[in-house]
Design a protein around this motif. Structure first.
Motif, PDB file in Angstrom:
ATOM      1  N   ASN A  96       2.532  -3.507  13.704  1.00  0.00           N
ATOM      2  CA  ASN A  96       1.207  -3.054  13.274  1.00  0.00           C
ATOM      3  C   ASN A  96       1.609  -1.956  12.318  1.00  0.00           C
ATOM      4  O   ASN A  96       2.576  -1.437  12.203  1.00  0.00           O
ATOM      5  CB  ASN A  96       0.496  -2.494  14.204  1.00  0.00           C
ATOM      6  CG  ASN A  96      -0.930  -1.836  13.620  1.00  0.00           C
ATOM      7  OD1 ASN A  96      -1.125  -0.658  13.580  1.00  0.00           O
ATOM      8  ND2 ASN A  96      -2.205  -2.551  13.673  1.00  0.00           N
ATOM      9  N   THR A  97       0.589  -1.795  11.166  1.00  0.00           N
ATOM     10  CA  THR A  97       0.731  -0.566  10.095  1.00  0.00           C
ATOM     11  C   THR A  97      -0.117   0.446  10.430  1.00  0.00           C
ATOM     12  O   THR A  97      -1.275   0.110  10.857  1.00  0.00           O
ATOM     13  CB  THR A  97       1.070  -0.962   8.812  1.00  0.00           C
ATOM     14  OG1 THR A  97      -0.150  -1.564   8.381  1.00  0.00           O
ATOM     15  CG2 THR A  97       2.192  -2.053   8.612  1.00  0.00           C
ATOM     16  N   SER A 103       2.380  12.737  18.300  1.00  0.00           N
ATOM     17  CA  SER A 103       2.321  11.585  19.358  1.00  0.00           C
ATOM     18  C   SER A 103       1.058  10.847  19.344  1.00  0.00           C
ATOM     19  O   SER A 103       1.028   9.962  19.963  1.00  0.00           O
ATOM     20  CB  SER A 103       2.562  12.081  20.444  1.00  0.00           C
ATOM     21  OG  SER A 103       1.586  12.985  20.865  1.00  0.00           O
ATOM     22  N   ASN A 104       0.373  10.992  17.943  1.00  0.00           N
ATOM     23  CA  ASN A 104      -0.967  10.377  17.999  1.00  0.00           C
ATOM     24  C   ASN A 104      -0.554   9.215  16.845  1.00  0.00           C
ATOM     25  O   ASN A 104      -0.255   9.361  15.693  1.00  0.00           O
ATOM     26  CB  ASN A 104      -1.949  11.063  17.624  1.00  0.00           C
ATOM     27  CG  ASN A 104      -2.352  12.004  18.616  1.00  0.00           C
ATOM     28  OD1 ASN A 104      -2.616  11.672  19.870  1.00  0.00           O
ATOM     29  ND2 ASN A 104      -2.365  13.301  18.226  1.00  0.00           N
ATOM     30  N   TYR A 105      -0.625   7.679  17.196  1.00  0.00           N
ATOM     31  CA  TYR A 105      -0.804   6.536  16.081  1.00  0.00           C
ATOM     32  C   TYR A 105      -1.951   6.201  15.800  1.00  0.00           C
ATOM     33  O   TYR A 105      -2.711   6.028  16.775  1.00  0.00           O
ATOM     34  CB  TYR A 105       0.054   5.751  16.855  1.00  0.00           C
ATOM     35  CG  TYR A 105       0.264   4.535  15.667  1.00  0.00           C
ATOM     36  CD1 TYR A 105      -0.500   3.313  15.899  1.00  0.00           C
ATOM     37  CD2 TYR A 105       1.266   4.597  14.985  1.00  0.00           C
ATOM     38  CE1 TYR A 105      -0.125   2.326  14.950  1.00  0.00           C
ATOM     39  CE2 TYR A 105       1.209   3.499  13.907  1.00  0.00           C
ATOM     40  CZ  TYR A 105       0.706   2.425  14.111  1.00  0.00           C
ATOM     41  OH  TYR A 105       0.891   1.281  13.100  1.00  0.00           O
ATOM     42  N   TYR A 106      -2.288   5.955  14.512  1.00  0.00           N
ATOM     43  CA  TYR A 106      -3.597   5.560  14.040  1.00  0.00           C
ATOM     44  C   TYR A 106      -3.376   4.285  13.379  1.00  0.00           C
ATOM     45  O   TYR A 106      -2.611   4.157  12.403  1.00  0.00           O
ATOM     46  CB  TYR A 106      -4.257   6.419  13.030  1.00  0.00           C
ATOM     47  CG  TYR A 106      -4.528   7.977  13.741  1.00  0.00           C
ATOM     48  CD1 TYR A 106      -3.696   8.978  13.636  1.00  0.00           C
ATOM     49  CD2 TYR A 106      -5.704   8.254  14.437  1.00  0.00           C
ATOM     50  CE1 TYR A 106      -3.585  10.328  14.135  1.00  0.00           C
ATOM     51  CE2 TYR A 106      -6.032   9.445  15.196  1.00  0.00           C
ATOM     52  CZ  TYR A 106      -4.763  10.432  14.653  1.00  0.00           C
ATOM     53  OH  TYR A 106      -5.143  11.496  15.445  1.00  0.00           O
ATOM     54  N   MET A 107      -3.628   3.144  14.088  1.00  0.00           N
ATOM     55  CA  MET A 107      -3.653   1.810  13.493  1.00  0.00           C
ATOM     56  C   MET A 107      -4.436   1.372  12.564  1.00  0.00           C
ATOM     57  O   MET A 107      -5.713   1.991  12.302  1.00  0.00           O
ATOM     58  CB  MET A 107      -3.582   0.574  14.828  1.00  0.00           C
ATOM     59  CG  MET A 107      -5.014   0.545  15.145  1.00  0.00           C
ATOM     60  SD  MET A 107      -5.157  -0.788  16.520  1.00  0.00           S
ATOM     61  CE  MET A 107      -6.740  -0.942  16.642  1.00  0.00           C
ATOM     62  N   MET A 108      -4.024   0.499  11.785  1.00  0.00           N
ATOM     63  CA  MET A 108      -4.785  -0.084  10.568  1.00  0.00           C
ATOM     64  C   MET A 108      -4.980  -1.283  11.136  1.00  0.00           C
ATOM     65  O   MET A 108      -4.193  -2.077  12.050  1.00  0.00           O
ATOM     66  CB  MET A 108      -4.185  -0.319   9.298  1.00  0.00           C
ATOM     67  CG  MET A 108      -3.813   1.364   8.486  1.00  0.00           C
ATOM     68  SD  MET A 108      -3.060   1.217   7.316  1.00  0.00           S
ATOM     69  CE  MET A 108      -4.653   0.584   6.026  1.00  0.00           C
ATOM     70  N   ASP A 109      -5.989  -2.227  10.703  1.00  0.00           N
ATOM     71  CA  ASP A 109      -6.403  -3.409  11.538  1.00  0.00           C
ATOM     72  C   ASP A 109      -5.828  -4.569  10.792  1.00  0.00           C
ATOM     73  O   ASP A 109      -6.584  -5.601  10.186  1.00  0.00           O
ATOM     74  CB  ASP A 109      -8.075  -3.553  11.283  1.00  0.00           C
ATOM     75  CG  ASP A 109      -8.596  -4.518  12.384  1.00  0.00           C
ATOM     76  OD1 ASP A 109      -9.718  -5.255  12.018  1.00  0.00           O
ATOM     77  OD2 ASP A 109      -7.529  -5.016  13.333  1.00  0.00           O
ATOM     78  N   PHE A 110      -4.584  -4.799  10.560  1.00  0.00           N
ATOM     79  CA  PHE A 110      -3.531  -5.571   9.967  1.00  0.00           C
ATOM     80  C   PHE A 110      -2.693  -6.091  11.115  1.00  0.00           C
ATOM     81  O   PHE A 110      -2.003  -5.095  11.685  1.00  0.00           O
ATOM     82  CB  PHE A 110      -2.958  -5.214   8.945  1.00  0.00           C
ATOM     83  CG  PHE A 110      -3.911  -4.872   7.814  1.00  0.00           C
ATOM     84  CD1 PHE A 110      -4.011  -3.532   7.258  1.00  0.00           C
ATOM     85  CD2 PHE A 110      -4.726  -5.791   7.082  1.00  0.00           C
ATOM     86  CE1 PHE A 110      -4.621  -3.138   6.099  1.00  0.00           C
ATOM     87  CE2 PHE A 110      -5.560  -5.503   6.034  1.00  0.00           C
ATOM     88  CZ  PHE A 110      -5.678  -4.180   5.672  1.00  0.00           C
TER      89      PHE A 110
END
Length: 121
Positions: A96-97, A103-110
Motif C-alpha cells: 500500500n502507499t 507511528s500513524n500510517y494513513y493509507m491510500m486506497d490503492f
C-alpha cells in the motif's frame, strides 16, 4: 493512481524466512510512504509495517523483532524481510502507499493483488 505489484510469497516452515517485494509504478503522485498489510481468512486486513521516504518506520507489535521493512526511494520499491515466521503469520500480504507521521500510517486506497504467505507448523 499507482500500480503496486507484490512478489515473494510462498510456503515456509515455522521458524523460516521469506522476503517480500513490492514495486510501485505509474504513480501520478509523489509517494511519501509504503506499507505492508496482511489479511488472513476470516480476519480484517491489518497493518504490518510501514516506511516513509525519510526512513521512519512502523511495526505492528506482533511482528516487532521478526520483520524488517526497507525501501529504495529511487525505485519506489519496498521489501519486507520476515524471519522467525509463525503459523499465525499465514495471510495474503498486500502493499500500500500512503503517509507515515510518527507511528500513524494513513493509507491510500490503492492495492496490489497481494502475495500469499503460508507458514506450516
Amino acid at each position: 493512481q499507482v500500480q503496486l505489484v507484490e512478489s515473494g510469497g510462498g510456503l515456509v516452515q515455522a521458524g523460516g524466512s521469506l522476503r517480500l517485494s513490492c514495486a510501485a509504478s505509474r504513480s501520478t503522485f509523489t509517494i511519501e510512504a509504503m506499507a505492508w498489510y496482511r489479511q488472513a481468512p476470516g480476519n480484517q486486513r491489518e497493518l504490518v509495517a510501514a516506511i516513509s521516504t525519510d526512513g521512519n518506520t512502523y511495526y505492528a507489535d506482533s511482528v516487532k523483532g521478526r520483520f524488517t521493512i526497507s525501501g529504495d526511494n529511487a525505485k519506489n520499491t519496498v521489501w519486507l524481510q520476515m524471519n522467525s515466521l509463525k503459523p499465525e503469520d499465514t495471510a495474503t500480504y498486500y502493499c500500500n502507499t500512503g503517509a507515515l507521521y510518527g507511528s500513524n500510517y494513513y493509507m491510500m486506497d490503492f492495492w496490489g493483488k497481494g502475495t500469499l504467505v503460508t507458514v506450516s507448523s
